[in-house]
Design an enzyme around this catalytic site. Structure first.
Site, PDB file in Angstrom:
ATOM      1  N   GLY A 140       0.793  -1.084   0.074  1.00 58.61           N
ATOM      2  CA  GLY A 140       0.038  -0.104  -0.013  1.00 58.61           C
ATOM      3  C   GLY A 140       0.725   1.398   0.142  1.00 58.61           C
ATOM      4  N   ILE A 141       0.331   2.416   0.000  1.00 61.02           N
ATOM      5  CA  ILE A 141       0.746   3.550   0.114  1.00 61.02           C
ATOM      6  C   ILE A 141       1.373   3.784   1.602  1.00 61.02           C
ATOM      7  CG2 ILE A 141       0.525   6.205  -0.048  1.00 61.02           C
ATOM      8  CD1 ILE A 141       0.566   4.677  -2.665  1.00 61.02           C
TER       9      ILE A 141
ATOM     10  N   TYR B 251      -3.360   9.142   5.230  1.00 64.65           N
ATOM     11  CA  TYR B 251      -2.904   7.856   5.425  1.00 64.65           C
ATOM     12  C   TYR B 251      -2.989   7.192   6.840  1.00 64.65           C
ATOM     13  CZ  TYR B 251       1.374   5.128   6.445  1.00 64.65           C
ATOM     14  OH  TYR B 251       2.317   4.207   6.918  1.00 64.65           O
TER      15      TYR B 251
HETATM   16  P1  NAI Z   1       7.158   1.126   0.971  1.00 65.07           P
HETATM   17  O1  NAI Z   1       6.562   2.110   0.421  1.00 65.07           O
HETATM   18  O2  NAI Z   1       8.800   0.923   0.924  1.00 65.07           O
HETATM   19  O3  NAI Z   1       6.713  -0.600   0.571  1.00 65.07           O
HETATM   20  C1  NAI Z   1       5.184  -0.585   0.299  1.00 65.07           C
HETATM   21  C2  NAI Z   1       5.054  -1.530  -1.209  1.00 65.07           C
HETATM   22  O4  NAI Z   1       3.828  -1.592  -1.439  1.00 65.07           O
HETATM   23  C3  NAI Z   1       5.773  -0.896  -2.095  1.00 65.07           C
HETATM   24  O5  NAI Z   1       6.791  -1.526  -2.778  1.00 65.07           O
HETATM   25  C4  NAI Z   1       4.409  -0.453  -3.297  1.00 65.07           C
HETATM   26  O6  NAI Z   1       5.097  -0.669  -4.683  1.00 65.07           O
HETATM   27  C5  NAI Z   1       3.628  -1.493  -2.657  1.00 65.07           C
HETATM   28  N1  NAI Z   1       2.290  -1.166  -3.201  1.00 65.07           N
HETATM   29  C6  NAI Z   1       1.895   0.189  -3.330  1.00 65.07           C
HETATM   30  N2  NAI Z   1       0.569   0.227  -3.720  1.00 65.07           N
HETATM   31  C7  NAI Z   1       0.439  -1.123  -4.334  1.00 65.07           C
HETATM   32  C8  NAI Z   1      -0.849  -1.715  -4.762  1.00 65.07           C
HETATM   33  N3  NAI Z   1      -1.865  -0.900  -5.294  1.00 65.07           N
HETATM   34  N4  NAI Z   1      -0.802  -3.128  -5.023  1.00 65.07           N
HETATM   35  C9  NAI Z   1       0.313  -3.701  -4.691  1.00 65.07           C
HETATM   36  N5  NAI Z   1       1.482  -3.088  -3.942  1.00 65.07           N
HETATM   37  C10 NAI Z   1       1.451  -1.830  -3.824  1.00 65.07           C
HETATM   38  O7  NAI Z   1       7.014   1.178   2.643  1.00 65.07           O
HETATM   39  P2  NAI Z   1       7.698   0.197   3.794  1.00 65.07           P
HETATM   40  O8  NAI Z   1       8.361   1.383   4.457  1.00 65.07           O
HETATM   41  O9  NAI Z   1       8.148  -0.982   3.403  1.00 65.07           O
HETATM   42  O10 NAI Z   1       6.316   0.076   4.556  1.00 65.07           O
HETATM   43  C11 NAI Z   1       5.638  -1.007   4.583  1.00 65.07           C
HETATM   44  C12 NAI Z   1       4.283  -1.114   5.204  1.00 65.07           C
HETATM   45  O11 NAI Z   1       4.511  -0.739   6.485  1.00 65.07           O
HETATM   46  C13 NAI Z   1       3.204  -0.197   4.671  1.00 65.07           C
HETATM   47  O12 NAI Z   1       2.149  -0.444   4.775  1.00 65.07           O
HETATM   48  C14 NAI Z   1       3.557   1.162   5.676  1.00 65.07           C
HETATM   49  O13 NAI Z   1       2.316   1.824   5.887  1.00 65.07           O
HETATM   50  C15 NAI Z   1       3.678   0.452   7.180  1.00 65.07           C
HETATM   51  N6  NAI Z   1       4.544   1.225   7.872  1.00 65.07           N
HETATM   52  C16 NAI Z   1       5.977   1.424   7.654  1.00 65.07           C
HETATM   53  C17 NAI Z   1       6.814   2.234   8.595  1.00 65.07           C
HETATM   54  C18 NAI Z   1       8.124   2.385   8.372  1.00 65.07           C
HETATM   55  O14 NAI Z   1       8.740   2.960   9.305  1.00 65.07           O
HETATM   56  N7  NAI Z   1       8.944   1.904   7.350  1.00 65.07           N
HETATM   57  C19 NAI Z   1       6.143   2.692   9.658  1.00 65.07           C
HETATM   58  C20 NAI Z   1       4.644   2.306   9.741  1.00 65.07           C
HETATM   59  C21 NAI Z   1       3.897   1.569   8.990  1.00 65.07           C
HETATM   60  C1  15L Z   2       5.015   5.544   8.610  1.00 71.75           C
HETATM   61  O1  15L Z   2       3.879   5.324   8.641  1.00 71.75           O
HETATM   62  C2  15L Z   2       5.787   5.796   7.179  1.00 71.75           C
HETATM   63  O2  15L Z   2       5.311   4.569   6.514  1.00 71.75           O
HETATM   64  C3  15L Z   2       7.135   5.775   7.475  1.00 71.75           C
HETATM   65  O3  15L Z   2       7.747   6.094   6.010  1.00 71.75           O
HETATM   66  C4  15L Z   2       7.730   6.691   8.497  1.00 71.75           C
HETATM   67  O4  15L Z   2       7.178   8.084   8.022  1.00 71.75           O
HETATM   68  C5  15L Z   2       6.904   6.392   9.899  1.00 71.75           C
HETATM   69  O5  15L Z   2       5.633   6.285   9.723  1.00 71.75           O
HETATM   70  C6  15L Z   2       7.301   7.405  10.790  1.00 71.75           C
HETATM   71  O6  15L Z   2       6.295   7.799  11.829  1.00 71.75           O
HETATM   72  O7  15L Z   2       8.471   7.823  11.097  1.00 71.75           O
END
Ligand code: NAI
Ligand code: 15L
Length: 265
Positions: free
Chosen positions: A71-72, A134
């Site tokens: 997701g986003i 979001y």
């Molecule tokens: P990211 O943006 O690197 O990965 C998200 C992935 O979802 C991307 O590879 C993207 O292509 C895919 N995606 C987007 N729209 C899509 C669709 N319509 N169909 C299929 N795939 C789709 O984000 P990250 O950092 O890896 O985060 C992963 C999850 O964890 C997300 O849901 C994010 O909201 C959540 N999250 C991450 C945090 C962080 O600090 N990294 C903090 C809080 C939540």
């Molecule tokens: C999130 O939910 C986002 O996916 C990540 O990119 C960071 O912004 C994180 O929260 C944060 O609060 O640091």
């Protein structure tokens, strides 16, 4: 388990968890809308749009567990959030209902509660206070999990991840940082537990500054091992922001401080 699905597998966390969880299932099924490195031994790689219900049913069919990361992952337009996060999370839970009721790990976010002030330590009874569309989509996902458990018995754990990056990058992340290792350990606990019901867990490492209380989730036996302390001196040397700036006042930091995304495009 025999087969574990990871959505969002091309993303930052998905790429790391592909390695971390390799030995936790006979087969990892990896999916994203973006291309991913080719399947290795014991892997299946499937490009799919999480907003497409028939495609998501195909992904979930045959899996005993789902790690839903796709997701986003930050603020965007309403239409973008609607498709990837609102439709996406519905599709995952509905596909689970139709295909064997696998347990679901849902990557929620601290931004579902981002408008609480930092002086307030939060627990599972704290009200939703999203700081963005979001964050609102993550609150919706958590309530989707509640609905699908109460009505259909689908078990899930929604983790309000703080900031999961290789290292904390600003003063706020001294409190919100979560290491990839601690996240992977939590996911293993989620799938090893005999029962999880419908549980919310705050996702942070064992940082000295603690904004979130996970006392209710002690049954999982998850104990984070890492801490942001080694980066404290470096991050405290950065120029400080005014104490009353919204990015300092609220748990959600910059997300709480930002205006409406579509006004700023
Ligand atoms: P990211 O943006 O690197 O990965 C998200 C992935 O979802 C991307 O590879 C993207 O292509 C895919 N995606 C987007 N729209 C899509 C669709 N319509 N169909 C299929 N795939 C789709 O984000 P990250 O950092 O890896 O985060 C992963 C999850 O964890 C997300 O849901 C994010 O909201 C959540 N999250 C991450 C945090 C962080 O600090 N990294 C903090 C809080 C939540
Ligand atoms: C999130 O939910 C986002 O996916 C990540 O990119 C960071 O912004 C994180 O929260 C944060 O609060 O640091």
């Amino acid at each position: 388990m025999e087969r574990l699905l990871i959505t969002g597998a091309a993303g930052m966390l998905g790429t790391g968890l592909r390695q971390e969880l390799a030995s936790n299932a006979t087969t990892l099924r990896l999916s994203d809308i973006e291309p991913m490195p080719p399947a290795g031994p014991n892997e299946e790689v499937i490009e799919a749009d999480i907003g497409d219900l028939p495609a998501v049913c195909g992904l979930v069919d045959g899996c005993q567990g789902v790690v839903h990361l796709g997701g986003i992952s930050r603020e965007n337009t309403f239409e973008t959030v609607l498709h990837a996060n609102l439709r996406g999370v519905y599709n995952v839970f509905e596909a689970a209902r139709r295909h064997g009721r696998p347990r679901i790990f849902f990557a929620s976010s601290n931004h579902a509660i981002g408008f609480h002030e930092r002086e307030n330590r939060l627990d599972r009874s704290s009200a939703y206070r999203p700081d963005s569309l979001y964050g609102l989509s993550k609150a919706y996902g958590e309530l989707m999990a509640r609905y699908y458990f109460d009505k259909f018995g689908i078990e899930s754990v929604s983790v309000r991840i703080g900031s999961c990056f290789p290292k904390p990058m600003d003063r706020r992340m001294l409190a919100t940082w979560m290491s990839l290792g601690d996240l992977a350990a939590l996911i293993r606990k989620v799938f090893d537990a005999p029962r999880v019901g419908c549980t919310m867990v705050y996702g942070a490492s064992d940082n000295a500054e603690k904004w979130w209380d996970n006392g209710h989730a002690g049954f999982l036996g998850w104990q984070p091992q890492d801490t942001s302390e080694p980066w404290r001196a470096e991050l405290e040397a950065l120029p400080p922001m005014p104490f009353d700036h919204p990015a300092v006042r609220f748990h959600g930091g910059g997300f709480a401080a930002a205006g409406h995304f579509e006004d700023e495009e």
